[in-house]
Design an enzyme around this catalytic site. Sequence first.
Site, PDB file in Angstrom:
ATOM      1  N   THR A   1      21.429  22.150 -21.991  1.00  0.00           N
ATOM      2  CA  THR A   1      20.189  21.815 -22.689  1.00  0.00           C
ATOM      3  C   THR A   1      20.483  21.209 -24.056  1.00  0.00           C
ATOM      4  O   THR A   1      21.506  21.527 -24.680  1.00  0.00           O
ATOM      5  CB  THR A   1      19.340  23.097 -22.873  1.00  0.00           C
ATOM      6  OG1 THR A   1      18.290  22.832 -23.808  1.00  0.00           O
ATOM      7  CG2 THR A   1      20.156  24.260 -23.425  1.00  0.00           C
TER       8      THR A   1
ATOM      9  N   GLU B   1      19.054  22.083 -26.569  1.00  0.00           N
ATOM     10  CA  GLU B   1      18.841  23.148 -27.562  1.00  0.00           C
ATOM     11  C   GLU B   1      20.169  23.663 -28.130  1.00  0.00           C
ATOM     12  O   GLU B   1      20.183  24.294 -29.183  1.00  0.00           O
ATOM     13  CB  GLU B   1      18.012  24.289 -26.964  1.00  0.00           C
ATOM     14  CG  GLU B   1      16.676  23.771 -26.480  1.00  0.00           C
ATOM     15  CD  GLU B   1      15.656  24.832 -26.116  1.00  0.00           C
ATOM     16  OE1 GLU B   1      15.742  25.957 -26.616  1.00  0.00           O
ATOM     17  OE2 GLU B   1      14.755  24.509 -25.317  1.00  0.00           O
TER      18      GLU B   1
HETATM   19  P1  NAD Z   1      13.804  28.324 -14.160  1.00  0.00           P
HETATM   20  O1  NAD Z   1      13.705  29.502 -15.049  1.00  0.00           O
HETATM   21  O2  NAD Z   1      12.562  27.694 -13.627  1.00  0.00           O
HETATM   22  O3  NAD Z   1      14.694  28.693 -12.886  1.00  0.00           O
HETATM   23  C1  NAD Z   1      15.878  29.423 -12.988  1.00  0.00           C
HETATM   24  C2  NAD Z   1      16.305  29.823 -11.585  1.00  0.00           C
HETATM   25  O4  NAD Z   1      17.540  30.553 -11.704  1.00  0.00           O
HETATM   26  C3  NAD Z   1      15.311  30.776 -10.888  1.00  0.00           C
HETATM   27  O5  NAD Z   1      15.114  30.352  -9.562  1.00  0.00           O
HETATM   28  C4  NAD Z   1      15.990  32.121 -10.939  1.00  0.00           C
HETATM   29  O6  NAD Z   1      15.655  32.965  -9.857  1.00  0.00           O
HETATM   30  C5  NAD Z   1      17.460  31.725 -10.901  1.00  0.00           C
HETATM   31  N1  NAD Z   1      18.349  32.742 -11.498  1.00  0.00           N
HETATM   32  C6  NAD Z   1      18.184  33.384 -12.684  1.00  0.00           C
HETATM   33  N2  NAD Z   1      19.196  34.272 -12.871  1.00  0.00           N
HETATM   34  C7  NAD Z   1      20.014  34.151 -11.798  1.00  0.00           C
HETATM   35  C8  NAD Z   1      21.240  34.781 -11.412  1.00  0.00           C
HETATM   36  N3  NAD Z   1      21.813  35.728 -12.178  1.00  0.00           N
HETATM   37  N4  NAD Z   1      21.805  34.412 -10.245  1.00  0.00           N
HETATM   38  C9  NAD Z   1      21.230  33.468  -9.448  1.00  0.00           C
HETATM   39  N5  NAD Z   1      20.078  32.871  -9.754  1.00  0.00           N
HETATM   40  C10 NAD Z   1      19.480  33.190 -10.911  1.00  0.00           C
HETATM   41  O7  NAD Z   1      14.697  27.257 -14.953  1.00  0.00           O
HETATM   42  P2  NAD Z   1      14.593  25.667 -14.961  1.00  0.00           P
HETATM   43  O8  NAD Z   1      13.561  25.252 -15.928  1.00  0.00           O
HETATM   44  O9  NAD Z   1      14.536  25.175 -13.557  1.00  0.00           O
HETATM   45  O10 NAD Z   1      16.003  25.303 -15.613  1.00  0.00           O
HETATM   46  C11 NAD Z   1      17.137  25.041 -14.799  1.00  0.00           C
HETATM   47  C12 NAD Z   1      18.329  24.797 -15.694  1.00  0.00           C
HETATM   48  O11 NAD Z   1      18.061  23.704 -16.570  1.00  0.00           O
HETATM   49  C13 NAD Z   1      18.669  25.977 -16.593  1.00  0.00           C
HETATM   50  O12 NAD Z   1      20.069  26.106 -16.641  1.00  0.00           O
HETATM   51  C14 NAD Z   1      18.118  25.601 -17.955  1.00  0.00           C
HETATM   52  O13 NAD Z   1      18.873  26.177 -18.991  1.00  0.00           O
HETATM   53  C15 NAD Z   1      18.273  24.089 -17.921  1.00  0.00           C
HETATM   54  N6  NAD Z   1      17.298  23.356 -18.731  1.00  0.00           N
HETATM   55  C16 NAD Z   1      15.955  23.456 -18.493  1.00  0.00           C
HETATM   56  C17 NAD Z   1      15.060  22.721 -19.258  1.00  0.00           C
HETATM   57  C18 NAD Z   1      13.575  22.759 -19.000  1.00  0.00           C
HETATM   58  O14 NAD Z   1      12.831  22.066 -19.703  1.00  0.00           O
HETATM   59  N7  NAD Z   1      13.081  23.509 -18.044  1.00  0.00           N
HETATM   60  C19 NAD Z   1      15.526  21.892 -20.278  1.00  0.00           C
HETATM   61  C20 NAD Z   1      16.900  21.830 -20.508  1.00  0.00           C
HETATM   62  C21 NAD Z   1      17.772  22.548 -19.709  1.00  0.00           C
HETATM   63  P1  TYD Z   2       8.719  25.867 -24.264  1.00  0.00           P
HETATM   64  O1  TYD Z   2       7.980  25.242 -23.121  1.00  0.00           O
HETATM   65  O2  TYD Z   2       8.874  27.340 -24.295  1.00  0.00           O
HETATM   66  O3  TYD Z   2      10.135  25.119 -24.347  1.00  0.00           O
HETATM   67  P2  TYD Z   2      11.293  25.217 -25.479  1.00  0.00           P
HETATM   68  O4  TYD Z   2      11.006  26.339 -26.376  1.00  0.00           O
HETATM   69  O5  TYD Z   2      12.521  25.470 -24.641  1.00  0.00           O
HETATM   70  O6  TYD Z   2      11.298  23.883 -26.163  1.00  0.00           O
HETATM   71  O7  TYD Z   2       8.012  25.441 -25.619  1.00  0.00           O
HETATM   72  C1  TYD Z   2       7.837  24.079 -25.982  1.00  0.00           C
HETATM   73  C2  TYD Z   2       7.223  24.060 -27.352  1.00  0.00           C
HETATM   74  O8  TYD Z   2       5.888  24.596 -27.277  1.00  0.00           O
HETATM   75  C3  TYD Z   2       7.953  24.942 -28.350  1.00  0.00           C
HETATM   76  O9  TYD Z   2       7.923  24.294 -29.635  1.00  0.00           O
HETATM   77  C4  TYD Z   2       7.129  26.221 -28.399  1.00  0.00           C
HETATM   78  C5  TYD Z   2       5.722  25.722 -28.135  1.00  0.00           C
HETATM   79  N1  TYD Z   2       4.822  26.680 -27.434  1.00  0.00           N
HETATM   80  C6  TYD Z   2       3.575  26.984 -27.981  1.00  0.00           C
HETATM   81  O10 TYD Z   2       3.189  26.484 -29.060  1.00  0.00           O
HETATM   82  N2  TYD Z   2       2.781  27.873 -27.310  1.00  0.00           N
HETATM   83  C7  TYD Z   2       3.161  28.465 -26.148  1.00  0.00           C
HETATM   84  O11 TYD Z   2       2.401  29.305 -25.588  1.00  0.00           O
HETATM   85  C8  TYD Z   2       4.440  28.122 -25.590  1.00  0.00           C
HETATM   86  C9  TYD Z   2       4.900  28.728 -24.308  1.00  0.00           C
HETATM   87  C10 TYD Z   2       5.233  27.218 -26.271  1.00  0.00           C
END
Ligand code: NAD
Ligand code: TYD
Length: 352
Positions: A135, A137
Amino acid sequence: MKRVIVTGGAGFIGSNFILYELKKDPEIFIVNVDKLTYAGNLENLKEVENDPRYVFRQMDICDAEGVSALFDEFDIDTVINFAAESHVDRSISDPMVFIRTNVLGTATLLNIARDKWSDGNGGFREGVKFLQVSTDEVYGSLGPEGFFREDTPLDPHSPYSASKASADLIVKSYYDTFRMPVNITRCSNNYGPYQFPEKLIPLMINNCLNHRELPVYGDGLQIRDWLYVEDHCKAIDLVVREGEVGQVYNIGGHNERTNLFIVNSVISYIHDNQDETVDESLIRHVTDRKGHDRRYGIDPQKIHDALGWEPETMFENGIRKTIRWYLDNGEWIDGVVSGAYQKYYDEMYRGR
Ligand code: NAD
Ligand code: TYD
């Protein structure tokens, strides 16, 4: 990549990736390894559950024996590690599960892959790859100017981002030390179908549909760089197939918006297309997140120059498609917001 373990494939991005790959590549075979935490949902994968190129195994990525047996059973040549605890707010209330899954889990997978892929002469079999989905982040927070580049120093702030940065460093060490074929991708905030309604966009959509207040943290002027999930999947597909080993690739769409802009976009689509009574009066500014990062913004030049990737989905289209998907998939939302979600919501937002 032919025989792939996709971890976390029942989560938001992982399930979009599996659906994308099975449509794209007739030769691929995918083993979805997912613990099915609150964030994992096999409903996302209903349309492929009987596909002969796909199997699901409920398993924790920290389970070394179980994962090792899967490598032998399926002769795995690629690992794409999506599995993680992924929500910053949860990492503030309960950090340890983030350290366990995100750090120890990644190290466990990596170590097994290293062993299984060894060529017996200190090198690795041809055609193997470990891709760590990370990420932006991990880079910390930006001021008003500048972007995250791959050489921006890591400076994570939340337990979530610190656990992801730790995992990245372990992956990097396996390249630096063993020359294991790895890549790390670092993307910005994703949005699209199947995202769990703890994250900003689906939470706001769900609250609008239920006439619940829209909790905006602090002044709502924090900035995130939004990426449509399918564009992210295409980038991962390119990196895993063509990325130079040992390299990090940032993935982002130059699509920075304030949180208030995002919330207002959701309100106006739902107002115009679903329910005229939904308007800005639902917005409520609530206590800010602890240690809240102010701005994320990715410079995606490297992946563009090296692999020709660029995002295809304009934000205005992507957000419309996403909200439409939630409106058309009420049963999916009802399924995920029952029981445990209500408890989570009350604990996180009541009296905030
Ligand atoms: P999510 O939380 O929707 O899904 C995570 C999945 O991992 C779930 O299906 C959960 O059951 C599984 N999981 C959790 N712990 C586990 C374990 N110990 N063993 C096996 N499975 C496990 O997450 P996402 O939003 O799909 O994110 C996927 C990846 O992308 C993550 O690594 C996250 O850090 C990264 N990422 C996400 C975002 C975003 O905006 N969603 C942005 C940057 C990076
Ligand atoms: P989020 O979707 O949790 O992603 P991340 O923190 O990984 O960027 O949040 C996106 C932005 O929205 C973040 O600045 C926090 C803000 N936010 C709110 O203001 N209210 C909410 O209820 C949530 C879940 C997030």
